[in-house]
Design a protein around this motif. Structure first.
Motif, PDB file in Angstrom:
ATOM      1  N   VAL A 171      54.298 -45.091  30.031  1.00 20.15           N
ATOM      2  CA  VAL A 171      53.354 -45.611  29.037  1.00 20.15           C
ATOM      3  C   VAL A 171      52.198 -46.326  29.720  1.00 20.15           C
ATOM      4  CG1 VAL A 171      53.109 -47.283  27.152  1.00 20.15           C
ATOM      5  CG2 VAL A 171      55.056 -45.729  27.195  1.00 20.15           C
ATOM      6  N   SER A 172      52.488 -47.091  30.764  1.00 19.73           N
ATOM      7  CA  SER A 172      51.412 -47.831  31.435  1.00 19.73           C
ATOM      8  C   SER A 172      50.450 -46.891  32.153  1.00 19.73           C
ATOM      9  CB  SER A 172      51.990 -48.861  32.401  1.00 19.73           C
ATOM     10  OG  SER A 172      52.702 -48.223  33.433  1.00 19.73           O
TER      11      SER A 172
ATOM     12  N   LEU B  64      48.249 -45.470  29.399  1.00 21.54           N
ATOM     13  CA  LEU B  64      47.280 -46.438  28.882  1.00 21.54           C
ATOM     14  C   LEU B  64      46.178 -46.749  29.886  1.00 21.54           C
ATOM     15  CD1 LEU B  64      49.585 -48.907  26.939  1.00 21.54           C
ATOM     16  CD2 LEU B  64      48.066 -47.154  26.011  1.00 21.54           C
TER      17      LEU B  64
END
Length: 134
Positions: free
Chosen positions: A50-51, A54
């Motif tokens: 997810v990081s 993002l």
């Protein structure tokens, strides 16, 4: 003078402490430690994926990628195109590789730490843990 009633009144105003239990942690189950470290590593892998996603979206939205591509194109006379090398599929594939490597390393590390603790307990006698009821 002090009467029996005064002594009883003084006793009843004192707070009674909770019961305290002191235990020694003398063994960590190897497979439980491996399972727990695997679950922690899975959570870390999800956070990694997810990081990466993002950060890529933020770099795209703030035009950092376009600026970097223009800068590299000016240096290499358009011989190197940054968006072909650093696209979303490539970034997510790299994130998956990093997440899988972290998963393996953290699981093995949890097993090694459990083994080292079980060996150290033979020398030190274990970790003393105290609990108190309210």
């Amino acid at each position: 003078m002090s009467t029996v009633a005064d002594k009883l009144a003084k006793k009843s105003t004192r707070k009674t402490g909770g019961k305290q239990v002191r235990l020694r942690l003398v063994y960590v189950d190897f497979w439980s430690a491996v399972k727990l470290s695997f679950l922690g590593a899975v959570a870390l892998a999800v956070v990694t994926m997810v990081s990466f996603f993002l950060v890529y979206l933020v770099l795209q939205a703030t035009n950092v990628m376009a600026t970097a591509e223009d800068f590299i194109a000016s240096l290499t006379d358009n011989a190197f195109i940054l968006t072909e090398v650093v696209g979303l599929p490539q970034v997510m594939a790299f994130a998956a590789v990093v997440a899988i490597l972290n998963l393996i390393v953290f699981t093995v590390l949890g097993a090694v730490i459990a083994g080292i603790y079980n060996l150290a307990v033979k020398v030190t006698g274990g970790l003393l843990v105290g609990f108190m009821s309210n």
